[in-house]
Each structure stands twice: as C-alpha cells, then as structure tokens.
Design an enzyme around this catalytic site. Structure first.
Site, PDB file in Angstrom:
ATOM      1  N   PRO A 127       7.544  43.228  14.377  1.00 12.32           N
ATOM      2  CA  PRO A 127       7.748  41.775  14.402  1.00 12.32           C
ATOM      3  C   PRO A 127       9.029  41.284  15.075  1.00 12.32           C
ATOM      4  O   PRO A 127       9.883  40.656  14.451  1.00 12.32           O
ATOM      5  CB  PRO A 127       7.721  41.413  12.917  1.00 12.32           C
ATOM      6  N   CYS A 128       9.119  41.478  16.362  1.00  7.67           N
ATOM      7  CA  CYS A 128      10.278  41.000  17.105  1.00  7.67           C
ATOM      8  C   CYS A 128      10.339  39.475  17.137  1.00  7.67           C
ATOM      9  O   CYS A 128      11.407  38.901  17.350  1.00  7.67           O
ATOM     10  CB  CYS A 128      10.303  41.585  18.519  1.00  7.67           C
ATOM     11  N   HIS A 129       9.216  38.812  16.894  1.00  5.87           N
ATOM     12  CA  HIS A 129       9.203  37.350  16.864  1.00  5.87           C
ATOM     13  C   HIS A 129      10.015  36.798  15.691  1.00  5.87           C
ATOM     14  O   HIS A 129      10.374  35.626  15.684  1.00  5.87           O
ATOM     15  CB  HIS A 129       7.758  36.820  16.814  1.00  5.87           C
TER      16      HIS A 129
END
Length: 160
Positions: A127-129
C-alpha cells in the site's frame, strides 16, 4: 503472464509468474501482448482480494506475491509499507525516521524513501498509496494522484 482487472477507479494490469503476483499497476491503454483471462488460476486469489478491497472492505488475507529487484533499502521500505494498516497513513518522513532508528543512524532522507515507495511494482497490495507528505498532501503516486486520492477515500481516510 498478464491480465486486466477493471476496478471502480480504473483498469489494472496484473502480472504473475503462475505462483505469485509480480505486479499491479494502473494503465490507461491495454497492452497489445497476449493476455490470459481474468479467471486464470494464477489470478484467482488476487481477483478475490481486489473485489473485497474495491467493495470498501479490508481483505483479511494477503495473496501470494513476490517482489523482484529488492535492494536492502527497498526491502526495509516495502516491509514498512506492508505494516501500514488499512485506512491509515504514514508520511515519508515517518518512514525515514523509522528506518534511521532501525539502522542506528541519526537521519534518513525522506526523498530516498520517496524513491523507494515510488518504485513499488505491486501497487495497492503493497500500500504505497497510504504514504503522504508531512503536511498531509498527496505527493507522488505512480498510478496518478487522482487514483491515490480515490484509494484513500475508498478506505475512509479523510483528506485535508
């Protein structure tokens, strides 16, 4: 092998080696190479995960994935990304401070962290977002800032 998943916010290119997911990325144009059907066994688990996720729920399992090309620094960043809970954010600076502490050094570059976060080949699942600027701004996202905002809103994260 590759296939396309149509999410609520855009088309995703899914990549697998037959055993593990290797890539998830937003695309604007369909690739011209041969695609396997979305129902191919290599994609069943990730499709189930994405269906749950895009239904606005936190999946209670993690599909098998493999990240190729990990340097030791990128591995540290990916490990931290995987620890960010659903509907929660961290800043690049917080990640840099955590890595610095773990390495026993006084300071780590938030820009270096940003580069490693942006390199992530398996968006959404890793989950880089969920990584934002120190002032709460939505800085950088390989899938586009509009998609980053949509993913955060889907998770119920209030944006400034």
């Amino acid at each position: 092998m590759k296939t396309i998943y149509e999410s609520k916010i855009g088309s995703l290119l899914l990549e697998s080696d037959g055993d593990a997911i290797l890539g998830i990325s937003f695309i604007k144009e369909y690739p011209t190479e041969n695609l396997v059907p979305l129902t191919h066994p290599a994609f069943q688990e990730i499709v189930r995960w994405l269906d749950i996720y895009f239904d606005g729920k936190c999946p209670e399992f993690t599909p098998v994935f493999k990240v190729n090309g990990l340097t030791p620094f990128r591995k540290k960043v990916v490990d931290i990304l995987l620890e960010i809970p659903y509907a929660t954010t961290l800043t690049y600076k917080e990640i840099a401070m955590k890595i610095a502490k773990d390495m026993g050094i006084s300071k780590m570059s938030a820009q270096a962290v940003g580069g490693a976060v942006g390199w992530n080949p398996i968006g959404i699942l890793i989950p880089c977002h969920r990584v934002i600027g120190s002032n709460g701004s939505l800085t950088g996202y390989a899938g586009g800032l509009a998609n980053k905002e949509a993913l955060l809103k889907l998770e119920g994260i209030k944006l400034h």
